[in-house]
Design a protein around this motif. Structure first.
Motif, PDB file in Angstrom:
ATOM      1  N   LEU A 143       0.814  -1.212   0.000  1.00 15.10           N
ATOM      2  CA  LEU A 143       0.000   0.000   0.000  1.00 15.10           C
ATOM      3  C   LEU A 143       0.849   1.265   0.000  1.00 15.10           C
ATOM      4  O   LEU A 143       0.333   2.363  -0.262  1.00 15.10           O
ATOM      5  CB  LEU A 143      -0.926   0.010   1.226  1.00 15.10           C
ATOM      6  N   GLY A 144       2.125   1.125   0.332  1.00 21.85           N
ATOM      7  CA  GLY A 144       3.005   2.286   0.412  1.00 21.85           C
ATOM      8  C   GLY A 144       2.773   3.128   1.650  1.00 21.85           C
ATOM      9  O   GLY A 144       2.967   4.350   1.636  1.00 21.85           O
ATOM     10  N   ILE A 145       2.393   2.476   2.761  1.00 22.70           N
ATOM     11  CA  ILE A 145       2.080   3.221   3.984  1.00 22.70           C
ATOM     12  C   ILE A 145       2.940   2.792   5.172  1.00 22.70           C
ATOM     13  O   ILE A 145       2.751   3.279   6.280  1.00 22.70           O
ATOM     14  CB  ILE A 145       0.587   3.069   4.367  1.00 22.70           C
ATOM     15  N   GLY A 146       3.890   1.885   4.946  1.00 25.55           N
ATOM     16  CA  GLY A 146       4.651   1.326   6.061  1.00 25.55           C
ATOM     17  C   GLY A 146       5.396   2.354   6.878  1.00 25.55           C
ATOM     18  O   GLY A 146       5.519   2.221   8.104  1.00 25.55           O
ATOM     19  N   ASP A 147       5.890   3.418   6.239  1.00 30.56           N
ATOM     20  CA  ASP A 147       6.683   4.421   6.951  1.00 30.56           C
ATOM     21  C   ASP A 147       5.850   5.290   7.878  1.00 30.56           C
ATOM     22  O   ASP A 147       6.417   6.071   8.663  1.00 30.56           O
ATOM     23  CB  ASP A 147       7.412   5.326   5.950  1.00 30.56           C
ATOM     24  N   HIS A 148       4.532   5.172   7.811  1.00 29.42           N
ATOM     25  CA  HIS A 148       3.669   6.049   8.599  1.00 29.42           C
ATOM     26  C   HIS A 148       3.245   5.443   9.939  1.00 29.42           C
ATOM     27  O   HIS A 148       2.466   6.063  10.670  1.00 29.42           O
ATOM     28  CB  HIS A 148       2.440   6.431   7.779  1.00 29.42           C
ATOM     29  N   PHE A 149       3.779   4.255  10.254  1.00 26.58           N
ATOM     30  CA  PHE A 149       3.382   3.592  11.493  1.00 26.58           C
ATOM     31  C   PHE A 149       4.557   3.429  12.445  1.00 26.58           C
ATOM     32  O   PHE A 149       5.667   3.091  12.032  1.00 26.58           O
ATOM     33  CB  PHE A 149       2.764   2.224  11.197  1.00 26.58           C
ATOM     34  N   GLU A 150       4.266   3.667  13.701  1.00 31.33           N
ATOM     35  CA  GLU A 150       5.264   3.506  14.757  1.00 31.33           C
ATOM     36  C   GLU A 150       5.632   2.046  14.947  1.00 31.33           C
ATOM     37  O   GLU A 150       6.792   1.696  15.132  1.00 31.33           O
ATOM     38  CB  GLU A 150       4.695   4.074  16.069  1.00 31.33           C
ATOM     39  N   ASP A 151       4.613   1.172  14.899  1.00 33.49           N
ATOM     40  CA  ASP A 151       4.858  -0.251  15.140  1.00 33.49           C
ATOM     41  C   ASP A 151       3.647  -1.053  14.701  1.00 33.49           C
ATOM     42  O   ASP A 151       2.551  -0.512  14.508  1.00 33.49           O
ATOM     43  CB  ASP A 151       5.130  -0.500  16.629  1.00 33.49           C
ATOM     44  N   VAL A 152       3.867  -2.342  14.560  1.00 30.95           N
ATOM     45  CA  VAL A 152       2.802  -3.318  14.344  1.00 30.95           C
ATOM     46  C   VAL A 152       2.692  -4.170  15.598  1.00 30.95           C
ATOM     47  O   VAL A 152       3.701  -4.675  16.103  1.00 30.95           O
ATOM     48  CB  VAL A 152       3.098  -4.225  13.128  1.00 30.95           C
ATOM     49  N   PHE A 153       1.483  -4.309  16.099  1.00 26.88           N
ATOM     50  CA  PHE A 153       1.204  -5.179  17.247  1.00 26.88           C
ATOM     51  C   PHE A 153       0.373  -6.328  16.721  1.00 26.88           C
ATOM     52  O   PHE A 153      -0.780  -6.144  16.309  1.00 26.88           O
ATOM     53  CB  PHE A 153       0.444  -4.397  18.326  1.00 26.88           C
ATOM     54  N   ASP A 154       0.964  -7.530  16.697  1.00 26.48           N
ATOM     55  CA  ASP A 154       0.270  -8.662  16.083  1.00 26.48           C
ATOM     56  C   ASP A 154      -0.223  -9.652  17.127  1.00 26.48           C
ATOM     57  O   ASP A 154      -0.097  -9.430  18.338  1.00 26.48           O
ATOM     58  CB  ASP A 154       1.149  -9.332  15.037  1.00 26.48           C
ATOM     59  N   ILE A 155      -0.765 -10.761  16.659  1.00 25.38           N
ATOM     60  CA  ILE A 155      -1.369 -11.747  17.553  1.00 25.38           C
ATOM     61  C   ILE A 155      -0.329 -12.407  18.445  1.00 25.38           C
ATOM     62  O   ILE A 155      -0.642 -12.816  19.572  1.00 25.38           O
ATOM     63  CB  ILE A 155      -2.153 -12.797  16.732  1.00 25.38           C
ATOM     64  N   VAL A 156       0.910 -12.488  17.995  1.00 26.04           N
ATOM     65  CA  VAL A 156       1.983 -13.044  18.834  1.00 26.04           C
ATOM     66  C   VAL A 156       2.290 -12.086  19.973  1.00 26.04           C
ATOM     67  O   VAL A 156       2.467 -12.502  21.127  1.00 26.04           O
ATOM     68  CB  VAL A 156       3.238 -13.326  17.990  1.00 26.04           C
ATOM     69  N   ASP A 157       2.347 -10.794  19.676  1.00 18.40           N
ATOM     70  CA  ASP A 157       2.576  -9.791  20.715  1.00 18.40           C
ATOM     71  C   ASP A 157       1.491  -9.846  21.783  1.00 18.40           C
ATOM     72  O   ASP A 157       1.733  -9.529  22.955  1.00 18.40           O
ATOM     73  CB  ASP A 157       2.620  -8.389  20.112  1.00 18.40           C
ATOM     74  N   ALA A 158       0.285 -10.229  21.379  1.00 18.52           N
ATOM     75  CA  ALA A 158      -0.859 -10.308  22.303  1.00 18.52           C
ATOM     76  C   ALA A 158      -0.939 -11.651  23.011  1.00 18.52           C
ATOM     77  O   ALA A 158      -1.962 -11.968  23.620  1.00 18.52           O
ATOM     78  CB  ALA A 158      -2.155 -10.049  21.543  1.00 18.52           C
ATOM     79  N   ASP A 159       0.144 -12.447  22.940  1.00 17.16           N
ATOM     80  CA  ASP A 159       0.154 -13.791  23.537  1.00 17.16           C
ATOM     81  C   ASP A 159      -0.963 -14.656  22.969  1.00 17.16           C
ATOM     82  O   ASP A 159      -1.525 -15.500  23.669  1.00 17.16           O
ATOM     83  CB  ASP A 159       0.056 -13.710  25.067  1.00 17.16           C
ATOM     84  N   HIS A 160      -1.275 -14.408  21.677  1.00 18.00           N
ATOM     85  CA  HIS A 160      -2.283 -15.162  20.933  1.00 18.00           C
ATOM     86  C   HIS A 160      -3.701 -14.973  21.463  1.00 18.00           C
ATOM     87  O   HIS A 160      -4.600 -15.752  21.143  1.00 18.00           O
ATOM     88  CB  HIS A 160      -1.926 -16.653  20.877  1.00 18.00           C
ATOM     89  N   VAL A 161      -3.890 -13.941  22.285  1.00 20.05           N
ATOM     90  CA  VAL A 161      -5.237 -13.572  22.729  1.00 20.05           C
ATOM     91  C   VAL A 161      -5.745 -12.505  21.757  1.00 20.05           C
ATOM     92  O   VAL A 161      -5.159 -11.425  21.657  1.00 20.05           O
ATOM     93  CB  VAL A 161      -5.226 -13.013  24.159  1.00 20.05           C
ATOM     94  N   PRO A 162      -6.815 -12.774  21.021  1.00 18.38           N
ATOM     95  CA  PRO A 162      -7.227 -11.856  19.951  1.00 18.38           C
ATOM     96  C   PRO A 162      -8.195 -10.778  20.411  1.00 18.38           C
ATOM     97  O   PRO A 162      -8.856 -10.885  21.452  1.00 18.38           O
ATOM     98  CB  PRO A 162      -7.922 -12.805  18.972  1.00 18.38           C
ATOM     99  N   LYS A 163      -8.273  -9.716  19.614  1.00 17.40           N
ATOM    100  CA  LYS A 163      -9.449  -8.858  19.705  1.00 17.40           C
ATOM    101  C   LYS A 163     -10.656  -9.741  19.419  1.00 17.40           C
ATOM    102  O   LYS A 163     -10.548 -10.634  18.576  1.00 17.40           O
ATOM    103  CB  LYS A 163      -9.382  -7.750  18.646  1.00 17.40           C
ATOM    104  N   PRO A 164     -11.770  -9.593  20.081  1.00 23.05           N
ATOM    105  CA  PRO A 164     -12.177  -8.477  20.931  1.00 23.05           C
ATOM    106  C   PRO A 164     -11.913  -8.665  22.423  1.00 23.05           C
ATOM    107  O   PRO A 164     -12.512  -7.951  23.236  1.00 23.05           O
ATOM    108  CB  PRO A 164     -13.678  -8.421  20.673  1.00 23.05           C
ATOM    109  N   GLU A 165     -11.042  -9.601  22.828  1.00 22.09           N
ATOM    110  CA  GLU A 165     -10.778  -9.828  24.237  1.00 22.09           C
ATOM    111  C   GLU A 165     -10.079  -8.613  24.858  1.00 22.09           C
ATOM    112  O   GLU A 165      -9.125  -8.070  24.280  1.00 22.09           O
ATOM    113  CB  GLU A 165      -9.913 -11.069  24.433  1.00 22.09           C
ATOM    114  N   ALA A 166     -10.519  -8.211  26.040  1.00 23.21           N
ATOM    115  CA  ALA A 166      -9.947  -7.031  26.701  1.00 23.21           C
ATOM    116  C   ALA A 166      -8.450  -7.181  26.916  1.00 23.21           C
ATOM    117  O   ALA A 166      -7.694  -6.201  26.813  1.00 23.21           O
ATOM    118  CB  ALA A 166     -10.654  -6.786  28.033  1.00 23.21           C
ATOM    119  N   ALA A 167      -7.987  -8.395  27.210  1.00 25.59           N
ATOM    120  CA  ALA A 167      -6.570  -8.608  27.496  1.00 25.59           C
ATOM    121  C   ALA A 167      -5.688  -8.220  26.310  1.00 25.59           C
ATOM    122  O   ALA A 167      -4.558  -7.751  26.503  1.00 25.59           O
ATOM    123  CB  ALA A 167      -6.325 -10.065  27.875  1.00 25.59           C
ATOM    124  N   ALA A 168      -6.173  -8.408  25.093  1.00 20.35           N
ATOM    125  CA  ALA A 168      -5.374  -8.058  23.916  1.00 20.35           C
ATOM    126  C   ALA A 168      -5.117  -6.560  23.868  1.00 20.35           C
ATOM    127  O   ALA A 168      -3.982  -6.110  23.635  1.00 20.35           O
ATOM    128  CB  ALA A 168      -6.099  -8.509  22.648  1.00 20.35           C
TER     129      ALA A 168
END
Length: 238
Positions: free
Chosen positions: A130-155
């Motif tokens: 998309l050509g937008i990678g430089d506009h983000f501070e970071d990516v927070f993925d499912i591994v970062d969330a300890d595999h607890v997904p949205k919509p769980e509050a813990a994520a």
């Protein structure tokens, strides 16, 4: 969408958080359809069932656990790394550069993040196309969330702690209304991204629920245009 929404709620936002799939890119690209198909194939191979039976299990887990992966981990003890590697091994070529979105993101004051139930590698691949990678501070993925997904509050709570985000000073952009409930409850501005003309084709019926719920602050069918209007309302330079 028609009308001129009141965007004054975005004054004071310091963190702009975006879901990835079907939010930062248009659903009609059918990119997520590739992932969806590979999830079904994984479930079918794992459980040794037909494609039809696999899809029933896949969608049941997705609805009940937030992701099919979470359901497979809980019900069958699978390896999340193998699953994520397999289902995100897709062709990203259907995506095209999105210069209007890139420009709109660049105008937002503060920091921008991607928060996804998918993998970091997939997020970086999408952002690059998309050509937008430089506009983000970071990516927070499912591994970062300890595999607890949205919509769980813990994520969300894990994400907020990692990046020092104060929810009342943040905004969340999502394509699923249920994933905005926790952010809204913690004082975040919430925006539902639902491109017109694609919802009935690409979504399960339950995914279309709650578009008018109190936890959905704004609805747009044009993310780049909406962000530009927000930036204009904040007096951001073009």
């Amino acid at each position: 969408m028609s009308g001129a929404p009141d965007l004054s709620a975005f004054v004071g936002v310091e963190a702009w958080i975006f879901d990835l799939d079907n939010t930062l890119y248009p659903a009609e690209s059918r990119l997520f359809a590739q992932i969806d198909d590979r999830i079904g194939a994984y479930v079918g191979r794992l459980l040794a069932v037909s494609a039809e039976e696999a899809r029933v299990v896949q969608k049941d887990y997705y609805r009940r656990y937030g992701t099919t992966l979470r359901g497979l981990m809980i019900e069958h003890g699978i390896s999340p790394d193998e699953f994520l590697s397999y289902v995100h091994d897709i062709d990203h070529s259907p995506l095209s550069p999105a210069p209007q979105l890139a420009a709109a993101l660049a105008r937002l004051p503060g920091k921008r993040f991607i928060m996804t139930n998918g993998s970091r590698g997939h997020a970086h691949a999408v952002a690059a196309k998309l050509g937008i990678g430089d506009h983000f501070e970071d990516v927070f993925d499912i591994v970062d969330a300890d595999h607890v997904p949205k919509p769980e509050a813990a994520a969300y709570e894990t994400f907020w702690r990692r990046h020092g985000i104060v929810p009342p000073k943040a905004a969340m952009f999502e394509d699923l209304a249920r994933n905005l409930a926790v952010p809204h409850a913690h004082g975040m501005r919430t925006v539902l991204v639902v491109p017109t003309g694609t919802r009935e084709v690409f979504r399960e019926a339950w995914e279309l629920e709650d578009h008018d719920a109190p936890h959905v602050g704004h609805v747009t069918d044009d993310l780049a245009g909406f962000l530009d209007r927000v930036a204009d309302s904040l007096g951001a330079p073009r």
